[in-house]
Design a protein around this motif. Sequence first.
Motif, mmCIF file in Angstrom:
data_model
loop_
_atom_site.group_PDB
_atom_site.id
_atom_site.type_symbol
_atom_site.label_atom_id
_atom_site.label_comp_id
_atom_site.label_asym_id
_atom_site.label_seq_id
_atom_site.Cartn_x
_atom_site.Cartn_y
_atom_site.Cartn_z
ATOM 1 N N ILE A 28 0.846 -1.196 0.000
ATOM 2 C CA ILE A 28 0.000 0.000 0.000
ATOM 3 C C ILE A 28 0.880 1.244 0.000
ATOM 4 O O ILE A 28 1.644 1.467 0.949
ATOM 5 C CB ILE A 28 -0.928 0.007 1.227
ATOM 6 N N PRO A 29 0.804 2.070 -1.052
ATOM 7 C CA PRO A 29 1.616 3.292 -1.084
ATOM 8 C C PRO A 29 1.242 4.238 0.059
ATOM 9 O O PRO A 29 0.104 4.237 0.541
ATOM 10 C CB PRO A 29 1.275 3.907 -2.448
ATOM 11 N N ARG A 61 -2.480 5.432 2.040
ATOM 12 C CA ARG A 61 -2.757 5.404 3.485
ATOM 13 C C ARG A 61 -3.144 6.777 4.016
ATOM 14 O O ARG A 61 -3.971 6.897 4.925
ATOM 15 C CB ARG A 61 -1.537 4.897 4.249
ATOM 16 N N ASN A 62 -2.543 7.821 3.454
ATOM 17 C CA ASN A 62 -2.738 9.178 3.972
ATOM 18 C C ASN A 62 -3.728 9.992 3.150
ATOM 19 O O ASN A 62 -3.752 11.219 3.246
ATOM 20 C CB ASN A 62 -1.387 9.910 4.017
ATOM 21 N N ARG A 108 -12.139 2.542 6.550
ATOM 22 C CA ARG A 108 -11.893 1.848 5.277
ATOM 23 C C ARG A 108 -11.000 0.629 5.483
ATOM 24 O O ARG A 108 -10.137 0.618 6.356
ATOM 25 C CB ARG A 108 -11.210 2.789 4.287
ATOM 26 N N HIS A 109 -11.205 -0.384 4.626
ATOM 27 C CA HIS A 109 -10.377 -1.592 4.682
ATOM 28 C C HIS A 109 -9.535 -1.654 3.406
ATOM 29 O O HIS A 109 -9.794 -2.453 2.511
ATOM 30 C CB HIS A 109 -11.260 -2.832 4.817
ATOM 31 N N ILE A 110 -8.527 -0.793 3.352
ATOM 32 C CA ILE A 110 -7.709 -0.734 2.134
ATOM 33 C C ILE A 110 -6.731 -1.899 2.040
ATOM 34 O O ILE A 110 -6.160 -2.143 0.984
ATOM 35 C CB ILE A 110 -6.941 0.610 2.053
ATOM 36 N N ALA A 160 -11.728 14.954 -8.404
ATOM 37 C CA ALA A 160 -10.294 14.751 -8.198
ATOM 38 C C ALA A 160 -9.963 14.875 -6.717
ATOM 39 O O ALA A 160 -10.408 15.816 -6.052
ATOM 40 C CB ALA A 160 -9.501 15.771 -9.003
ATOM 41 N N PRO A 161 -9.201 13.943 -6.162
ATOM 42 C CA PRO A 161 -8.866 13.998 -4.738
ATOM 43 C C PRO A 161 -8.113 15.285 -4.397
ATOM 44 O O PRO A 161 -7.259 15.730 -5.154
ATOM 45 C CB PRO A 161 -7.970 12.772 -4.533
ATOM 46 N N SER A 162 -8.452 15.879 -3.267
ATOM 47 C CA SER A 162 -7.774 17.108 -2.830
ATOM 48 C C SER A 162 -6.744 16.782 -1.759
ATOM 49 O O SER A 162 -6.553 17.533 -0.813
ATOM 50 C CB SER A 162 -8.793 18.124 -2.308
ATOM 51 N N ASP A 163 -6.094 15.611 -1.901
ATOM 52 C CA ASP A 163 -5.062 15.212 -0.943
ATOM 53 C C ASP A 163 -3.871 16.162 -1.032
ATOM 54 O O ASP A 163 -3.569 16.705 -2.095
ATOM 55 C CB ASP A 163 -4.568 13.791 -1.233
#
Length: 524
Positions: A95-96, A100-101, A315-317, A371-374
Motif C-alpha cells: 500500500i503506497p 494510506r494518507n 476503510r479496509h484498504i 479529483a482527490p484534494s489530498d
Amino acid sequence: NLAAAAAAMPKVASITASPPPSTVASVGGGGITKPPPGWGKPELSPTSPKRKPGEGPTSTVTFDTTGNNDRGRSPKRGGSGSNTTAATPYKPKPIPDFVRNSKSQLSMVILGHVDAGKSTLMGQVLVSTGQVSKREAAKQGNLSWLLDENTQERERGVTMEIGTKTLRVPHHDIVILDAPGHQDFIPVMITGAANADVAILVVAAVTGEFEAGFTGGGQTKEHILLARGLGVTQVIVAVNKLDVEGWNQERYNQIEHDVKEFLLKQEFKPKRIKFVPISGLTGENITTRKDPELSNWYKGPTLLEAIDGFFPANRHIEKPPRFIVTDVFPEGKGVVTRGRVVQGFVEVGDRLVVLPVGDIVTVAKLDHLQAPSDETDDAKRLDVAVAGDTVELVFNDIDIMRLSVGNILSFPNARPPLTKKAKARVLVSEKLNVPIIRGAQVIFHMHSVDVPAVLTKLISVLKRDGTVKKERPRALTSGASAVVEITLQMPLPMESFSDCRSLGRFVLRRGGDTIAVGVIDETL
C-alpha cells in the motif's frame, strides 16, 4: 488397350492424413504409425470439466456459477498472458503512503419523504459553496433542477433517479447522492443508501407535512430503517421549512424528540446524530445564519459545518479490492464503468474479473468523479482509486454487453464466492403485516441488484443479546431478530459481513414493502 494404359501409368503411394512426425508413435518398426491418445482434440484448461465416457463435445453456453470462468483462451477477453489467474495465489499489493494518507472520502445520501425539499436544499448547498454559479442556477430556473436533470423528473416535479454531485468541505471530499422520496422508487433509493457512508435526512417542519411523512404512512421511517440496515452510521437531520413556522423553537424541539427517539431505536449512536434547522429555499443556516428569529435560540452549527463534522469512515484498504458497478456506457472504442471501490484499492493496469460473467479485463484508464484534494505531489494518486472513491474505469478488452449494473470487479485470484444460498441474520420490520413463514417468496436487494428469493429455512429466533430464544420457529413476526437460510433464484457474488460489509448487507421486500434487513453470516 486399358490393361496396357494402366501398366504405363506411374505408381504412387496412397495419401494418408498422418500426424506430424514429432507426434507420431512408431509401432513394431514396420512403418505402421498411430497418433498418441487424444491427438487432434482441443486441450482442456485445468478448470474445464471433464466429459464422461461416451459424451461428445457440445456447444451449449453455460452460466458460470463458480465464478472461475476466466475465458482465458481468448486474448480479446484478456485471458492470454494473465499473471493474476484464479490459480495464482493472492498476495496483497504493498500500500503506497499516499493511499494510506489520502483525504477522507464520503458518499452522502439525501433521504426523506416526498416533497420534503431534498433536491431544492442540495441545489442551495451547491450554489452556496460555489460548486454551481449563481448564473448557472438562474438559467435552470429551479434549484431542484440542478440535481433533477431528467426531463420527466422536471415535468412531474418528483426525483426518480439518483442525482450525483460533488462537494468539498475542509475535512472531506463528498459525493452527494440525491435519492427519490416517493414510495414507487424505493428500490432506487436502496441503491443510493447502499453506496453511502453518511446521510442527510430532510424532514419538513410545516404542520401536517412532518406528520404525513413520519407517522402517517410516509417514507421517513422506512428511509431510516433502510439506511441503517445498508450501512449508514451517521446522520444529519435537516429540519427544513422551519421559516414557514416562524422559526418556532417548540416545533423544532418536538420534531427533534420524535425523530431522535426513532433513530436511537435503529441503533444509531447519539454522538453520530445531529439536528440542524434550515430553510432550503432561502438558504438560511446552510452556510451562514442571519435571521434573528433563529439565531436568538439556536446556537449550533450550520448545515455545512455539521457536514464537515462527520467522522471519517473506516476503510479496509488492506483487503482485496471490491468494485461495485453502478453505471455502464460506451466511450470511443472503450467501455466505461462508473462505480465505487468499497474495499482495497484499484489502479491503472490492474487485471480484474467481472462477476458473475467471469471475463478478465485490464484497467486502461481511471477517472475520479471528483479529483482527490489530498496534500500529495505524487502524480500516481490520480491513477489509483482507494476504498470510498467513486470513479470511472475504462476497459478496451470487453464488449459492453458483458457488463451490467450490479457487477462486481475483483482480482481473479481473490474473488468473492458466487452462490445462490446464504445463512443470514435478519431484523424484521416493525410494520410487518403478514408473518414470514418458511418458503416465503421475497425480493432480495443488495447494493445495485435485486433478485427473487425464497426463505428456505427459519433456523432460530434470537434475543436482544444475540443468544437463541427459539429453535426452528414456525413464523417470524414484526420486530423479531432471527437466523434464516435464503436461496436466490440466480447466483450472486456475496460474502460474509465480516469479510466485506458491502457484499454482506441486504434488504428483503415483499409486495412493495420492506419486511426485513439483514447481514450474511456465511455463504453456502
